[in-house]
Design a protein around this motif. Structure first.
Motif, PDB file in Angstrom:
ATOM      1  N   GLY A  45       0.810  -1.211   0.000  1.00 19.07           N
ATOM      2  CA  GLY A  45       0.000   0.000   0.000  1.00 19.07           C
ATOM      3  C   GLY A  45       0.843   1.261   0.000  1.00 19.07           C
ATOM      4  N   ILE A  46       1.892   1.287   0.807  1.00 17.43           N
ATOM      5  CA  ILE A  46       2.763   2.467   0.868  1.00 17.43           C
ATOM      6  C   ILE A  46       3.399   2.728  -0.490  1.00 17.43           C
ATOM      7  N   VAL A  49       0.483   3.551  -3.217  1.00 20.20           N
ATOM      8  CA  VAL A  49      -0.146   4.853  -2.977  1.00 20.20           C
ATOM      9  C   VAL A  49       0.801   5.981  -3.369  1.00 20.20           C
ATOM     10  N   PHE A  67       0.860  12.006  -0.067  1.00 18.96           N
ATOM     11  CA  PHE A  67       0.179  10.737   0.216  1.00 18.96           C
ATOM     12  C   PHE A  67       1.134   9.705   0.818  1.00 18.96           C
ATOM     13  N   ARG A  70       1.624  10.324   4.667  1.00 18.36           N
ATOM     14  CA  ARG A  70       0.389  10.034   5.400  1.00 18.36           C
ATOM     15  C   ARG A  70       0.122   8.526   5.436  1.00 18.36           C
ATOM     16  N   GLN A  71       0.329   7.865   4.299  1.00 18.34           N
ATOM     17  CA  GLN A  71       0.099   6.417   4.273  1.00 18.34           C
ATOM     18  C   GLN A  71       1.116   5.699   5.163  1.00 18.34           C
ATOM     19  N   SER A  75       0.112   3.494   8.406  1.00 19.44           N
ATOM     20  CA  SER A  75       0.510   2.086   8.390  1.00 19.44           C
ATOM     21  C   SER A  75       1.256   1.726   9.668  1.00 19.44           C
ATOM     22  N   TYR A 281      -5.300   6.200  -6.336  1.00 21.24           N
ATOM     23  CA  TYR A 281      -4.651   5.872  -5.067  1.00 21.24           C
ATOM     24  C   TYR A 281      -5.647   5.333  -4.040  1.00 21.24           C
ATOM     25  N   ASN A 282      -6.913   5.206  -4.427  1.00 18.03           N
ATOM     26  CA  ASN A 282      -7.927   4.766  -3.473  1.00 18.03           C
ATOM     27  C   ASN A 282      -8.788   3.661  -4.075  1.00 18.03           C
ATOM     28  N   TYR A 362      -5.367   4.283  -0.160  1.00 25.21           N
ATOM     29  CA  TYR A 362      -5.073   5.428   0.693  1.00 25.21           C
ATOM     30  C   TYR A 362      -6.267   5.711   1.601  1.00 25.21           C
ATOM     31  N   GLY A 364      -6.599   6.806   6.114  1.00 27.72           N
ATOM     32  CA  GLY A 364      -6.115   6.520   7.456  1.00 27.72           C
ATOM     33  C   GLY A 364      -7.095   5.787   8.334  1.00 27.72           C
ATOM     34  N   LEU A 367      -7.892   2.158   7.387  1.00 27.67           N
ATOM     35  CA  LEU A 367      -6.767   1.287   7.707  1.00 27.67           C
ATOM     36  C   LEU A 367      -6.726   0.979   9.205  1.00 27.67           C
TER      37      LEU A 367
END
Length: 402
Positions: A45-46, A49, A67, A70-71, A75, A281-282, A362, A364, A367
């Protein structure tokens, strides 16, 4: 913590509420493998994204790394959440399930009220202030899992009773589903309904009652699905049978998956991410996985979620009690169901929805909620009944939480 009326005295009761012991068996191995799978998904994901969101981040926030950081932050926070919640006794969610469900209903209602008075425009899905916002439907999804796991365990002795068992659970489920659908968030409402009915089916609710309810709800859901023009367009894009009838998002997604071939274009080489594919990204992050890592990379992600499903079911099968079994099953279904729906949408097998890919897309709060679920799965796997409780024969209806 689970207790029973059959304990003879305070000494035995003290033993029964002693710290639960870790499982050494298959569920322990499944729990360790589950943590590894989640960590790998978060790492993917990191990377994805950052790759898919760099161009959008420059346009929106004047920083290609917006992004990424933040990701990465969420995480790390997610891994911390998994490890922290794994240390808890999962029966705490039995004790608080009523409060959690009631809170979710209040928040969902509040969203609709704020929308009605004009304080929220468009879809009423998020609540909070500034960066401290979360999607209430994520909270409601887990609230349903917690409370249904408790209700099914409590009502096991009369689970097929339509008035005392089925109707109360159905009413609670329909309240949550209706409130989520009115946001509007039809896809998430449908998935919450599926999870609720699946838990009731696994818990032993009469199949006849379930089928009768579903036969009534399907036409209602179909009418609701075609009531909004944008939902009709999404359904048409799936059933049109040609690219001209598909939506812009679907066309770009299929182009991206086609670009990837067998081995992909390479890390950071996606073409569709450069402002061609909205929400790359989503909601459509799987397209970037397929384009950059190819069919092999996409298949690896599917294999990881399949492994997650298997590990979750193993943990549920070997849970210490019925509540652990149902809560583990519900969480496993929720995460994998959302994953496979997201992948199916990216592959044009389902109409376009707003369902994100767990641990990779993406976002928060989503997740963190999923990390909470994983932590509970680990908690269920780590613990078993104390020795005094295992030595006393009890039925499911005699359990209670104090």
């Amino acid at each position: 913590m689970v207790n029973t009326d059959h304990l003879p005295g305070p000494a035995e009761e003290a033993l029964a509420v002693s710290e639960l012991l870790p499982h050494p068996g298959k569920e322990g191995v499944a729990a360790k493998l589950l943590i590894l799978i989640v960590a790998v998904l978060m790492c993917i994901g990191i990377a994805v994204v950052y790759s898919s969101g760099a161009g959008w981040a420059v346009t929106k926030y004047s920083s290609s790394e917006y992004f990424l950081w933040r990701q990465l932050f969420f995480s790390i926070l997610g891994i911390g959440t998994v490890l922290l919640v794994a240390q808890l006794d999962y029966h705490v969610f039995w004790k608080t399930s009523k409060i959690i469900l009631f809170t979710s209903i209040v928040l969902l209602t509040l969203l609709l009220v704020l929308k009605a008075v004009g304080l929220i425009t468009g879809a009423a899905r998020w609540i909070g202030f500034g960066p401290l916002k979360f999607q209430v439907s994520d909270f409601a999804k887990y609230a349903v899992i917690f409370h249904f796991s408790r209700l099914i365990t409590e009502k096991q002795g009369y689970i097929k009773d339509v008035n005392n068992s089925y109707y109360p659970m159905l009413t609670l489920l329909m309240i949550v589903v209706a409130l989520v659908a009115l946001e509007p968030n039809f896809s998430t409402a449908s998935l919450i309904a599926f999870i609720g009915f699946a838990l009731m089916f696994i818990g032993g609710v009469s199949i006849r009652h379930l089928l009768a309810t579903v036969s009534v709800l399907i036409p209602i859901a179909a009418v609701f699905a075609i009531a909004a023009p944008y939902r009709r367009a999404r359904l048409h894009s799936l059933t049109s049978g040609n690219e001209q009838g598909a939506t812009y998002q679907v066309v770009q997604a299929l182009i991206g998956l086609g670009n990837g071939g067998l081995f992909g274009l390479g890390v950071g080489a996606s073409k569709q991410r450069e402002l061609y594919l909205p929400l790359s990204y989503n909601d459509f992050v799987f397209v970037v996985v397929g384009e950059e890592y190819g069919f092999i990379g996409a298949l690896a992600v599917i294999a990881l979620f399949t492994g997650f499903l298997i590990c979750g079911l193993i943990i549920a099968k070997h849970a210490a009690d019925s509540f652990g079994k149902y809560i583990a099953t519900g969480i496993t279904m929720a995460i994998t169901l959302f994953a496979f729906v997201n992948i199916a949408v990216a592959c044009h097998l389902l109409p376009t929805t707003g369902v994100a890919l767990p641990f990779i897309s993406y976002g928060g709060t989503a997740l963190l909620f999923n990390s909470l679920g994983v932590g509970i799965l680990i908690s269920v796997a780590r613990y078993k009944k104390p020795a005094i409780e295992r030595s006393i024969p009890v039925d499911a209806t005699s359990w209670r939480v104090e």
